[in-house]
Scaffold this motif. Structure first.
Motif, PDB file in Angstrom:
ATOM      1  N   GLU A  42      46.185  30.509  34.826  1.00 50.21           N
ATOM      2  CA  GLU A  42      46.273  31.722  35.647  1.00 50.21           C
ATOM      3  C   GLU A  42      45.562  32.869  34.945  1.00 50.21           C
ATOM      4  OE1 GLU A  42      49.687  33.462  38.377  1.00 50.21           O
ATOM      5  OE2 GLU A  42      50.291  33.410  36.281  1.00 50.21           O
ATOM      6  N   PRO A  43      44.464  33.383  35.528  1.00 46.90           N
ATOM      7  CA  PRO A  43      43.782  34.512  34.903  1.00 46.90           C
ATOM      8  C   PRO A  43      44.732  35.683  34.710  1.00 46.90           C
ATOM      9  CG  PRO A  43      42.446  33.589  36.679  1.00 46.90           C
ATOM     10  CD  PRO A  43      43.795  32.926  36.761  1.00 46.90           C
ATOM     11  N   ASP A  44      44.576  36.375  33.587  1.00 47.50           N
ATOM     12  CA  ASP A  44      45.448  37.516  33.308  1.00 47.50           C
ATOM     13  C   ASP A  44      44.923  38.801  33.938  1.00 47.50           C
ATOM     14  OD1 ASP A  44      43.281  37.356  31.400  1.00 47.50           O
ATOM     15  OD2 ASP A  44      44.244  38.951  30.258  1.00 47.50           O
ATOM     16  N   PHE A  45      43.840  38.699  34.702  1.00 47.09           N
ATOM     17  CA  PHE A  45      43.249  39.870  35.339  1.00 47.09           C
ATOM     18  C   PHE A  45      43.912  40.154  36.692  1.00 47.09           C
ATOM     19  CE2 PHE A  45      40.054  37.854  32.688  1.00 47.09           C
ATOM     20  CZ  PHE A  45      39.598  38.917  31.931  1.00 47.09           C
ATOM     21  N   PRO A  46      43.944  41.418  37.107  1.00 47.16           N
ATOM     22  CA  PRO A  46      44.450  41.707  38.455  1.00 47.16           C
ATOM     23  C   PRO A  46      43.423  41.291  39.509  1.00 47.16           C
ATOM     24  CG  PRO A  46      43.615  43.716  37.455  1.00 47.16           C
ATOM     25  CD  PRO A  46      43.545  42.637  36.391  1.00 47.16           C
ATOM     26  N   THR A  47      43.900  41.029  40.707  1.00 46.08           N
ATOM     27  CA  THR A  47      42.982  40.778  41.820  1.00 46.08           C
ATOM     28  C   THR A  47      42.127  42.027  42.032  1.00 46.08           C
ATOM     29  OG1 THR A  47      44.607  39.329  42.876  1.00 46.08           O
ATOM     30  CG2 THR A  47      42.854  40.205  44.272  1.00 46.08           C
ATOM     31  N   PRO A  48      40.813  41.879  42.245  1.00 49.44           N
ATOM     32  CA  PRO A  48      39.941  43.046  42.424  1.00 49.44           C
ATOM     33  C   PRO A  48      40.452  43.987  43.525  1.00 49.44           C
ATOM     34  CG  PRO A  48      38.616  41.087  42.111  1.00 49.44           C
ATOM     35  CD  PRO A  48      40.037  40.625  42.200  1.00 49.44           C
ATOM     36  N   GLY A  49      40.258  45.282  43.299  1.00 52.78           N
ATOM     37  CA  GLY A  49      40.821  46.297  44.172  1.00 52.78           C
ATOM     38  C   GLY A  49      40.377  46.209  45.612  1.00 52.78           C
ATOM     39  N   TYR A  50      39.113  45.868  45.869  1.00 52.19           N
ATOM     40  CA  TYR A  50      38.638  45.833  47.254  1.00 52.19           C
ATOM     41  C   TYR A  50      39.314  44.717  48.046  1.00 52.19           C
ATOM     42  CZ  TYR A  50      35.536  41.885  46.043  1.00 52.19           C
ATOM     43  OH  TYR A  50      35.037  40.663  45.638  1.00 52.19           O
ATOM     44  N   VAL A 286      35.677  35.995  49.663  1.00 52.35           N
ATOM     45  CA  VAL A 286      34.559  35.051  49.801  1.00 52.35           C
ATOM     46  C   VAL A 286      33.331  35.715  50.416  1.00 52.35           C
ATOM     47  CG1 VAL A 286      36.099  33.063  49.949  1.00 52.35           C
ATOM     48  CG2 VAL A 286      35.312  34.147  52.059  1.00 52.35           C
ATOM     49  N   SER A 287      33.529  36.836  51.123  1.00 55.42           N
ATOM     50  CA  SER A 287      32.396  37.538  51.728  1.00 55.42           C
ATOM     51  C   SER A 287      31.770  38.537  50.767  1.00 55.42           C
ATOM     52  CB  SER A 287      32.852  38.278  52.993  1.00 55.42           C
ATOM     53  OG  SER A 287      33.419  37.392  53.932  1.00 55.42           O
ATOM     54  N   GLY A 288      32.466  38.831  49.686  1.00 48.79           N
ATOM     55  CA  GLY A 288      32.013  39.862  48.761  1.00 48.79           C
ATOM     56  C   GLY A 288      31.221  39.316  47.591  1.00 48.79           C
ATOM     57  N   PRO A 289      30.946  40.180  46.623  1.00 46.39           N
ATOM     58  CA  PRO A 289      30.138  39.787  45.463  1.00 46.39           C
ATOM     59  C   PRO A 289      30.942  38.947  44.474  1.00 46.39           C
ATOM     60  CG  PRO A 289      30.910  42.029  45.195  1.00 46.39           C
ATOM     61  CD  PRO A 289      31.359  41.603  46.568  1.00 46.39           C
ATOM     62  N   LEU A 290      30.232  38.346  43.530  1.00 43.12           N
ATOM     63  CA  LEU A 290      30.867  37.556  42.474  1.00 43.12           C
ATOM     64  C   LEU A 290      31.006  38.370  41.189  1.00 43.12           C
ATOM     65  CD1 LEU A 290      29.058  34.174  43.130  1.00 43.12           C
ATOM     66  CD2 LEU A 290      31.498  34.626  43.443  1.00 43.12           C
ATOM     67  N   THR A 291      30.975  39.687  41.320  1.00 44.79           N
ATOM     68  CA  THR A 291      31.063  40.561  40.152  1.00 44.79           C
ATOM     69  C   THR A 291      32.333  40.324  39.358  1.00 44.79           C
ATOM     70  OG1 THR A 291      29.896  42.216  41.468  1.00 44.79           O
ATOM     71  CG2 THR A 291      30.888  42.955  39.402  1.00 44.79           C
ATOM     72  N   ALA A 292      33.446  40.116  40.073  1.00 45.93           N
ATOM     73  CA  ALA A 292      34.734  39.957  39.395  1.00 45.93           C
ATOM     74  C   ALA A 292      34.732  38.744  38.488  1.00 45.93           C
ATOM     75  CB  ALA A 292      35.861  39.850  40.424  1.00 45.93           C
ATOM     76  N   VAL A 293      34.246  37.620  39.005  1.00 45.50           N
ATOM     77  CA  VAL A 293      34.258  36.410  38.186  1.00 45.50           C
ATOM     78  C   VAL A 293      33.260  36.519  37.046  1.00 45.50           C
ATOM     79  CG1 VAL A 293      32.562  35.069  39.519  1.00 45.50           C
ATOM     80  CG2 VAL A 293      34.315  33.890  38.234  1.00 45.50           C
ATOM     81  N   ASP A 294      32.159  37.223  37.264  1.00 43.92           N
ATOM     82  CA  ASP A 294      31.190  37.416  36.188  1.00 43.92           C
ATOM     83  C   ASP A 294      31.815  38.200  35.032  1.00 43.92           C
ATOM     84  OD1 ASP A 294      29.262  36.046  37.569  1.00 43.92           O
ATOM     85  OD2 ASP A 294      28.348  37.838  38.433  1.00 43.92           O
ATOM     86  N   ASP A 295      32.612  39.213  35.378  1.00 43.14           N
ATOM     87  CA  ASP A 295      33.291  39.991  34.343  1.00 43.14           C
ATOM     88  C   ASP A 295      34.338  39.145  33.622  1.00 43.14           C
ATOM     89  OD1 ASP A 295      31.757  42.160  35.058  1.00 43.14           O
ATOM     90  OD2 ASP A 295      33.311  43.089  36.307  1.00 43.14           O
ATOM     91  N   MET A 296      35.098  38.355  34.394  1.00 40.63           N
ATOM     92  CA  MET A 296      36.122  37.510  33.783  1.00 40.63           C
ATOM     93  C   MET A 296      35.503  36.476  32.860  1.00 40.63           C
ATOM     94  SD  MET A 296      39.137  36.827  36.604  1.00 40.63           S
ATOM     95  CE  MET A 296      38.089  36.168  37.900  1.00 40.63           C
ATOM     96  N   LYS A 297      34.359  35.954  33.261  1.00 44.63           N
ATOM     97  CA  LYS A 297      33.705  34.922  32.450  1.00 44.63           C
ATOM     98  C   LYS A 297      33.362  35.410  31.056  1.00 44.63           C
ATOM     99  CE  LYS A 297      30.424  32.218  33.876  1.00 44.63           C
ATOM    100  NZ  LYS A 297      29.269  31.620  34.588  1.00 44.63           N
ATOM    101  N   LEU A 298      32.975  36.666  30.941  1.00 43.32           N
ATOM    102  CA  LEU A 298      32.669  37.207  29.618  1.00 43.32           C
ATOM    103  C   LEU A 298      33.888  37.124  28.710  1.00 43.32           C
ATOM    104  CD1 LEU A 298      30.572  40.361  30.615  1.00 43.32           C
ATOM    105  CD2 LEU A 298      29.725  38.212  29.645  1.00 43.32           C
ATOM    106  N   ALA A 299      35.049  37.489  29.264  1.00 45.50           N
ATOM    107  CA  ALA A 299      36.282  37.414  28.481  1.00 45.50           C
ATOM    108  C   ALA A 299      36.674  35.964  28.212  1.00 45.50           C
ATOM    109  CB  ALA A 299      37.408  38.140  29.211  1.00 45.50           C
ATOM    110  N   PHE A 300      36.571  35.119  29.235  1.00 46.21           N
ATOM    111  CA  PHE A 300      36.937  33.714  29.057  1.00 46.21           C
ATOM    112  C   PHE A 300      36.055  33.052  28.000  1.00 46.21           C
ATOM    113  CE2 PHE A 300      38.475  33.468  33.734  1.00 46.21           C
ATOM    114  CZ  PHE A 300      39.720  33.932  33.370  1.00 46.21           C
ATOM    115  N   ASP A 301      34.779  33.370  28.013  1.00 44.08           N
ATOM    116  CA  ASP A 301      33.853  32.769  27.058  1.00 44.08           C
ATOM    117  C   ASP A 301      34.222  33.185  25.636  1.00 44.08           C
ATOM    118  OD1 ASP A 301      31.713  31.289  26.143  1.00 44.08           O
ATOM    119  OD2 ASP A 301      30.244  32.880  26.476  1.00 44.08           O
ATOM    120  N   ARG A 302      34.541  34.453  25.451  1.00 44.54           N
ATOM    121  CA  ARG A 302      34.964  34.944  24.139  1.00 44.54           C
ATOM    122  C   ARG A 302      36.226  34.225  23.679  1.00 44.54           C
ATOM    123  NH1 ARG A 302      35.528  39.797  25.675  1.00 44.54           N
ATOM    124  NH2 ARG A 302      37.792  39.867  25.948  1.00 44.54           N
TER     125      ARG A 302
END
Length: 405
Positions: A42-50, A286-302
């Motif tokens: 379970e990602p520790d990030f909140p669901t994106p605001g939009y 699903v209609s929006g950008p993948l910005t959220a997952v791109d940001d999470m990936k940076l943290a997950f990779d670290r």
């Protein structure tokens, strides 16, 4: 003789080990214990605001206070079809989409719709704990094919061929993998898919971690890579991992129109429509950008790099570097039978289940034992938790496991 109070079918289902570990960890935390939980994916990030805002606005609209089609809001089904083509190149119509109450219902619906009693499903192992239970509940027989760390947890066509019988109907394919984080290369995906097609098998592919790959490793959809599969493929997916929406409970299955129609009929009697408000949130996702997952990936990779290095520093632990998802699958077979000092005297755990229980009791770190996913001798740790908790948890593991005699 009195009849059993609970049916044999339901009594035979094993509890979800991952949820059980997570529940115990959360109960201990609620009691004030400083437990570090590596259990739940379970990602520790909140669901994106939009996405949250879309749900808030939907909640005030009376049309979403009513029943909606059992198979999903038409606009969401269309958006899922378009998202699938955008992300994996697989073209499907909205009529080939069923929106489900999370990914788990998609898994169960699929097996219940495709399997007759005694039909076999080849399950690459280690597997996510729900797969074999859903297969059995649907009357099928899971056939485990194990690939260990020496194979980077990737099964081969030769292994699959050896598991094939005249009762085999489905190959389950998962890449990126839960629990191992393994990712099949495009060449391996094609080879396995072409083998399945040549045998006339169905392929059920779980692609919920499609956006979580690292080190430039590509995600390859077997449905797209192997057109020879034709209409004998079902894709499982959802918003939980990509958009940090585990609690919203929106998944889906994509497949041939007749299979989707049958599965929709099943769902109409089981649960009817998924709650409309989360469906609208999923539509925004699903209609929006993948910005959220791109940001999470940076943290997950670290975190991935940190946890692999930390675990491999423990004598007796072998932890391959995962290429996807947000799990590590550590080989702890060398620690089994070793002596650990506890407040109650020395203990020699013989299984990874015993070792996981010992770790939770002694240093308050929650991990999931390999028995939940296949053979004993392994531990799964999710690194989708905060950096500080990860560092603290790994340090506790090093301090405890490193003293094994």
């Amino acid at each position: 003789m009195s009849a059993a109070r609970v049916s044999q079918r339901i009594s035979a289902i094993a509890e979800s080990a991952t949820l059980a570990v997570d529940a115990k960890a959360k109960a201990l935390k609620a009691a004030g214990r400083p437990v570090i939980g590596f259990g739940a994916g379970e990602p520790d990030f909140p669901t994106p605001g939009y996405i949250v805002q879309a749900a808030i606005e939907a909640a005030s609209q009376p049309k979403y206070h009513r029943y909606s089609p059992a198979g999903g809001l038409p606009e969401l089904k269309q958006a899922i079809a378009e998202k699938t083509f955008r992300d994996s190149g697989y073209r499907a119509e909205a009529s080939q989409v069923l929106v489900t109450n999370g990914g788990k219902q998609a898994v169960y619906n699929t097996f219940a719709t495709l399997l007759d009693p005694g039909d076999e499903v080849i399950v690459p192992t280690p597997f996510w704990t729900t797969y074999p239970e859903a297969i059995r509940l649907a009357g099928g027989v899971p056939v485990e094919v194990f690939a260990g760390p020496e194979q980077e947890y990737l099964v081969t066509v030769e292994q699959l061929e050896a598991a094939l019988t005249d009762r085999t109907k489905i190959l389950l394919f998962v890449s990126p993998s839960n629990p191992t984080g393994a990712v099949y290369s495009p060449e391996q995906v094609r080879e396995i898919g072409q083998w399945a097609a040549s045998k006339g098998l169905w392929v059920v592919t779980d692609e919920i971690y499609e956006h979580l790959t690292y080190d430039g490793v590509p995600f390859t959809s077997i449905a797209t890579a192997v057109p020879e599969l034709g209409d004998k493929v079902v894709i499982l997916n959802g918003v939980a991992k990509t958009y940090a929406m585990t609690g919203w409970r929106v998944g889906w299955m994509i497949g041939p129109a007749d299979v989707i129609k049958a599965a929709t009929n099943l769902q109409s009697h089981a649960t009817s429509n998924v709650s409309n408000i989360p469906q609208v949130a999923a539509l925004a996702a699903v209609s929006g950008p993948l910005t959220a997952v791109d940001d999470m990936k940076l943290a997950f990779d670290r975190r991935r790099k940190a946890i692999v290095a930390g675990l491999n520093a423990i004598e007796g632990v072998q932890c391959p570097t995962p290429k996807g998802a947000f799990y590590v699958y550590a080989d702890v077979r060398a620690l089994l039978g070793k002596e650990f000092e506890t407040a109650n005297g020395p203990v020699r755990p013989q299984t990874s289940a015993e070792l996981a229980a010992l770790i939770l009791d002694e240093v308050e770190v929650a991990v999931v034992p390999g028995e939940a996913f296949g053979p004993s001798g392994f531990l799964r740790l999710s690194y989708a938790l905060g950096d500080d908790d990860l560092a603290t948890g790994v340090a506790r593991l090093q301090g405890f496991l490193g003293k094994a005699k």
